[in-house]
Write an enzyme that holds these catalytic residues in place. Structure first.
Site, PDB file in Angstrom:
ATOM      1  CE  LYS A 215       2.988  -5.815   3.809  1.00  0.00           C
ATOM      2  NZ  LYS A 215       2.268  -4.751   4.664  1.00  0.00           N
TER       3      LYS A 215
ATOM      4  CD  GLU B 179      -0.201  -1.549   7.775  1.00  0.00           C
ATOM      5  OE1 GLU B 179      -0.549  -0.954   8.799  1.00  0.00           O
ATOM      6  OE2 GLU B 179       0.440  -1.288   6.959  1.00  0.00           O
TER       7      GLU B 179
ATOM      8  CG  ASP C  40       0.282  -4.005   1.925  1.00  0.00           C
ATOM      9  OD1 ASP C  40       0.108  -4.821   2.767  1.00  0.00           O
ATOM     10  OD2 ASP C  40       0.971  -3.128   2.082  1.00  0.00           O
TER      11      ASP C  40
ATOM     12  CD  GLU D 196       7.055  -0.231   8.714  1.00  0.00           C
ATOM     13  OE1 GLU D 196       6.079  -0.827   7.946  1.00  0.00           O
ATOM     14  OE2 GLU D 196       7.243   0.687   8.247  1.00  0.00           O
TER      15      GLU D 196
ATOM     16  CG  ASP E 270      -0.233   0.043   2.560  1.00  0.00           C
ATOM     17  OD1 ASP E 270       0.926  -0.150   2.654  1.00  0.00           O
ATOM     18  OD2 ASP E 270      -1.134   0.069   3.552  1.00  0.00           O
ATOM     19  CB  SER E 271       4.567   1.670   0.410  1.00  0.00           C
ATOM     20  OG  SER E 271       4.992   0.576  -0.455  1.00  0.00           O
TER      21      SER E 271
HETATM   22  O1  KIV Z   1       3.664  -1.406   1.929  1.00  0.00           O
HETATM   23  C1  KIV Z   1       4.624  -1.457   2.033  1.00  0.00           C
HETATM   24  O2  KIV Z   1       5.791  -1.477   1.152  1.00  0.00           O
HETATM   25  C2  KIV Z   1       5.020  -2.295   3.068  1.00  0.00           C
HETATM   26  C3  KIV Z   1       6.517  -2.822   3.382  1.00  0.00           C
HETATM   27  C4  KIV Z   1       7.206  -1.415   3.833  1.00  0.00           C
HETATM   28  C5  KIV Z   1       6.597  -3.897   4.507  1.00  0.00           C
HETATM   29  O3  KIV Z   1       4.216  -2.579   3.883  1.00  0.00           O
END
Ligand code: KIV
Length: 278
Positions: A127, A129, A98, A195, A59-60
């Protein structure tokens, strides 16, 4: 060592996709591995070709593709096409998507509905959180055949609760991280991202868990390391977090190329006869 015993995660092209069980086997062998983010066909194909065993459509993408300040605004609709692009452009890496903020917290049903969309787009795992508060979601997804990578410690989607970007696991809060790690593993996660976690806590979690730990700002003892590719390659300018190492200066390469292109256009040097149809 016979051919079949050569570690599959690095060093040679495997003929099939990396599976979650390969990552578990790597941990059992003591082989460390790298994960990178990817959001587009070219980086996905490059990272796949050089043998990065897992790619995260993080989600980055909010900060690194869409220009948002944080990861909070990004939606499933914005992430899904990036997942599809990465999946289409790779043949061996494990594609991890994500789940964006707001798409899974309401409960297992919401998480399952969202995860199914990402799997249909081409992801091979998702993934999310959260530690103990996400075990019902993790159990529901794994029960439905969707591999889950958990993400604990500093979780950027909760930055307003966590009081900004702060290292997690100092003093007695270390026990909270350890409890979260065990909870997500017991719920069925195949790996867990740690993290900005104190290195000693990350080392302890890595020792205690059977599943691989993937560190970002969590010291050197985790089973794997992940970085955002724009940070790793120096595409992103400005102050980087302490845990980032820049392995190249891609921003300068692209700026120099763009400057040269503009100069040549201004000077009438480009296009030359060989670039046209005569
Ligand atoms: O979204 C992302 O890039 C992440 C990583 C930093 C683990 O969650």
């Amino acid at each position: 060592m016979t051919h079949d015993e050569v570690p599959v995660l690095y060093g040679r092209k495997a003929s099939s996709r990396v599976r979650t069980r390969d990552l578990l086997a790597a941990k059992q062998r003591g082989e460390k591995w790298a994960m990178l983010t990817s959001y587009d066909q070219y980086t996905a194909a490059m990272f796949d070709e050089i043998g990065i065993p897992a790619l995260l459509i993080g989600d980055s993408a909010a900060n690194n593709v869409y220009g948002y300040e944080t990861t909070i605004p990004i939606s499933a609709e914005e992430l899904l096409p990036l997942v599809a692009a990465v999946a289409r452009s790779t043949s061996r890496t494990l594609v991890v998507a994500d789940l964006p903020f707001g798409s899974y917290e309401a409960g297992p049903e919401q998480a399952l509905a969202t995860a199914v969309r990402f799997m249909k787009a081409g992801a091979q795992a998702v993934k999310l959180e959260g530690g103990r508060r996400m075990t019902a979601q993790i159990a529901a997804l794994t029960g439905a055949g969707i591999p889950v990578m958990a993400h604990i410690g500093f979780t950027p989607q909760s930055e307003h609760t966590l009081g900004g970007y702060r290292v997690q696991g100092r003093a007695e809060t270390g026990e909270e991280i350890v409890a979260d790690a065990h909870a997500v593993a017991e719920a069925g996660a195949f790996a867990v991202v740690l993290e900005m976690v104190m290195a000693d806590v990350a080392a302890r979690v890595t020792k205690e868990l059977e599943i691989p730990t993937v560190g970002i700002g969590a010291g050197a003892e985790t089973d794997a390391q992940v970085l955002v590719w724009q940070d790793m390659a120096g595409m992103r300018r400005g102050k980087a977090p302490r845990f980032v190492k820049r392995y190249a200066d891609v921003a300068t390469v692209i700026e120099d190329a763009a400057r040269k292109f503009a100069e040549e256009v201004r000077d009438g040097e480009f296009p030359a006869p060989e670039h046209g149809f005569h």
